[in-house]
Write a protein that holds these residues in place. Structure first.
Motif: not given
Length: 254
Positions: A190-198
Motif C-alpha cells: 500500500m502507498p506509504g506502508q514501506e515507511s509506516s511506524d505501525f
C-alpha cells in the motif's frame, strides 16, 4: 514443514515478503523458484541470484497458472512446497458501486481465486511427494478488519477458512497446509506502508517467520508475535476495542 531440503515455488515473489522469504529459504538449503508477471524483473532477479529459478506467472489469469505449473513441474519434478504468496490490497469506498466494484473484483480474483487456481494446478502432483506443503497467506486483517480495505479483509478471511478446510480434506494425504498470517509489514503493498511506524520491518518479519518455521515444523499457522493483537482480538473478548485501535492508528494495515 521442514525448513530445508525442499523444492519451493513462490508465485508473487519478485518483491516484498515473497522475495525476502524466497531468499531466506534459499539460504536455508532449499531449491527455490520465484514467479511473477514481469519478465524483465524476473530476468534481473535471476541475474542477481543465479541460484533462484524464475517462472513467468500471472495469478489472475487461469491460463497463465496452467502454463506456469506445466513449466515448473517439467523443470522441477521434485517440487514439494507451494507458497501462494501473490496478493493485492486496495482502498475502497463502498458508498457508491462505481467506486469499489472493479477494485473488489480484482482483489477477489487475485487474493482468493488465484490461490484456489494455484492449488488446483499443483495439488495432484504434491500428493505424489512423500512430504509436501501448501503455504497459504492470509493476514491479521482476516480476523480484525481495516475499514478502508473491505475486499482485502474478506479475501484474507476466506483464505483462513480455505486453509482450515483443506487441512481437513487433505489429512489423508502427504500434503500439509500451513497458513502464514502476516501483520502490517513494511512493503510496497500500500502507498506509504514501506515507511509506516505501525508496520513491522520486513527483515524482522522474515527472520521471525523463518525461526518459527524451523522451531515449529508441525505448526498449522505461522504467527509472528506482532500479529497476535489482530489474530486473537475476538478470542480475548476485546474485538471492538481492537477494531477501534486499528482503525485509529493505521491508515494502511496489512
Amino acid at each position: 514443514m521442514n525448513i530445508s531440503g525442499n523444492t519451493v515455488f513462490i508465485p508473487g515473489a519478485t518483491s516484498g515478503i515473497g522475495l525476502a522469504l524466497a531468499l531466506a529459504l534459499k539460504d536455508r538449503g532449499n531449491t527455490v523458484i520465484i514467479g511473477g508477471r514481469r519478465t524483465d524483473l524476473l530476468e534481473k532477479l535471476g541475474a542477481e541470484h543465479p541460484d533462484l529459478g524464475t517462472v513467468r506467472i500471472d495469478t489472475a489469469d487461469p491460463e497463465s497458472i496452467r502454463a506456469a505449473a506445466h513449466d515448473v513441474l517439467g523443470r522441477y519434478p521434485q517440487l514439494n512446497v507451494l507458497v501462494a504468496m501473490a496478493g493485492i490490497m486496495q482502498v475502497e469506498d463502498w458508498h457508491r458501486p462505481e467506486s469499489f466494484l472493479a477494485s473488489a473484483e480484482s482483489v477477489v480474483t487475485t487474493n482468493l481465486l488465484g490461490p484456489i487456481r494455484l492449488i488446483g494446478a499443483f495439488v495432484e502432483h504434491l500428493q505424489t511427494r512423500p512430504d509436501a506443503t501448501i503455504v497459504t497467506v492470509s493476514s491479521g486483517l482476516g480476523f480484525t478488519p481495516l475499514a478502508v480495505t473491505p475486499s482485502y479483509n474478506a479475501s484474507k478471511a476466506a483464505i483462513h477458512m480455505l486453509s482450515e478446510s483443506l487441512r481437513l480434506q487433505l489429512a489423508d494425504t502427504s500434503v500439509k497446509i500451513v497458513e502464514l498470517v502476516p501483520p502490517s509489514v513494511r512493503t510496497a503493498l500500500m502507498p506509504g506502508q514501506e515507511s509506516s511506524d505501525f508496520a513491522m520491518p520486513l527483515e524482522d518479519f522474515i527472520a521471525e517467520t523463518v525461526e518459527l518455521l524451523a522451531s515449529q515444523p508441525d505448526a498449522k499457522e505461522i504467527q509472528v508475535e506482532r500479529v497476535k493483537f489482530l489474530r486473537y482480538s475476538e478470542v480475548r473478548g476485546d474485538y471492538d476495542g481492537t477494531v477501534a485501535t486499528l482503525n485509529h492508528a493505521d491508515p494502511h494495515g496489512k
